[in-house]
Write an enzyme that holds these catalytic residues in place. Structure first.
Site, PDB file in Angstrom:
ATOM      1  CB  SER A 160      -1.048   0.283   0.818  1.00  0.00           C
ATOM      2  OG  SER A 160      -1.364   1.066   0.540  1.00  0.00           O
ATOM      3  CG  ASP A 254      -6.688  -2.229  -4.058  1.00  0.00           C
ATOM      4  OD1 ASP A 254      -7.132  -1.998  -3.144  1.00  0.00           O
ATOM      5  OD2 ASP A 254      -5.767  -2.841  -3.195  1.00  0.00           O
ATOM      6  CG  HIS A 284      -5.547  -2.540  -0.042  1.00  0.00           C
ATOM      7  ND1 HIS A 284      -4.805  -2.058  -1.525  1.00  0.00           N
ATOM      8  CD2 HIS A 284      -5.296  -1.767   0.889  1.00  0.00           C
ATOM      9  CE1 HIS A 284      -4.260  -0.965  -0.500  1.00  0.00           C
ATOM     10  NE2 HIS A 284      -3.477  -0.901   0.445  1.00  0.00           N
TER      11      HIS A 284
END
Length: 321
Positions: A160, A254, A284
């Site tokens: 991320s 995501d 995610h």
């Protein structure tokens, strides 16, 4: 394919599946809740953690003073390749956030694994955290031999916002003349701050929503000029040549998916060898849900295999006359 049914239930039970357009939390409330959540990371009992030879908390020189890092050492005698892994978001987290993943990567790839307790936004916005991560990367390259590490086999990785950092450190290392990097491992990366992609349209509210993502973005990169800076948004860099090869792991459901996959296209256009592996039905951060979906373990195994292959390639090149 649709969102995996097991993840659907999980997101609904935890409140992590929200309708687009929901009124976002006030910035100060969002920040406080993100940080409180990070404090509640539960470290599994030692018996449930994958064993590594040694875990050591260190304090090294940073650009703004002492910088806390944690070094994981695998079993064996070395000389070990090295993975710099950047965790957390831009504004919350701690060295414990990815403990299970740290150990799995260290053990599976047979590498030293260093993570950094970098400065957090909004108190310390862009470039502060990146300079911390770059300083730590330079430090391990200079001190690798002290830990039986190989400074010629250093990879960067992250998830991320940490994937954003890993890509940015690759750019910084190229632009500043080192350290030379072997590989990039980018897990569901935030390659830039665009929220007009198809994946944002289709999956806004799956683990994150657009309005709160933009609040966190503004914590980290308050100005438009900063959001367009290649070190903040690597996929917008005008020059991606001479970067190390990469594996980009994305999740179908995501919102950040398209950003990572568009970054892959930019790298390919620059002649960089890169693989994208999309996990259908996943969200995610799915790689943390190893007890819930088998794809989490599959993705981890893929990351470990890619690291081992990249490290072995450099080692073999060095052994050839």
């Amino acid at each position: 394919m649709p969102l995996d049914a097991r993840l659907q239930a999980f997101l609904e039970q935890t409140g992590l599946l929200v309708k687009p357009g929901i009124v976002p939390r006030e910035p100060e409330v969002l920040l406080a809740e993100l940080r409180e959540s990070a404090k509640k990371v539960i470290i599994a009992p030692e018996s449930e953690l994958e064993p590594v030879a040694h875990v050591e908390n260190l304090v090294i020189p940073g650009p703004a003073g002492d910088l806390a890092v944690r070094l994981y050492t695998p079993e064996g005698t070395g000389t070990f390749p090295i993975l710099m892994f950047f965790q957390k978001s831009w504004c919350a987290g701690n060295l414990d956030t990815h403990e299970m993943m740290y150990r799995s990567l260290c053990r599976g790839a047979g590498c030293l694994m260093l993570t950094v307790d970098y400065r957090l936004a909004p108190e310390d916005p862009f470039h502060a955290a990146l300079e911390d991560c770059y300083a730590a990367t330079c430090w391990i390259a200079a001190h690798a031999a002290e830990f039986h590490g190989d400074p010629k086999r250093i990879a960067v990785g992250g998830e991320s916002g940490g994937g954003n950092f890993a890509a940015a450190i690759a750019l910084m290392s190229r632009d500043r003349g080192g350290p030379a990097l072997t590989f990039q491992m980018l897990i569901c990366p935030a390659a830039d701050f665009r929220v007009n992609t198809a994946s944002w349209k289709d999956y806004d509210g799956y683990m994150m929503n657009r309005e709160e993502f933009l609040i966190v973005r503004d914590f980290y990169a308050p100005s438009e000029d900063e959001r367009l800076n290649p070190y903040a948004a690597p996929s917008l860099a005008p020059n991606l040549h001479e970067l190390p090869p990469a594996l980009i792991i994305t999740a179908e459901c995501d919102p950040l998916r398209d950003g990572g996959e568009l970054y892959r296209q930019r790298l390919l256009e620059a002649g960089v060898h890169v693989t994208v592996s999309r996990y259908d039905g996943m969200v995610h951060s799915f790689m943390h849900l190893r007890s819930l979906v088998p794809q989490a373990n599959q993705a981890l195994d893929e990351a470990i295999h890619a690291l081992r292959t990249a490290f072995a390639s450099v080692e073999n090149q060095g052994s050839n006359p």
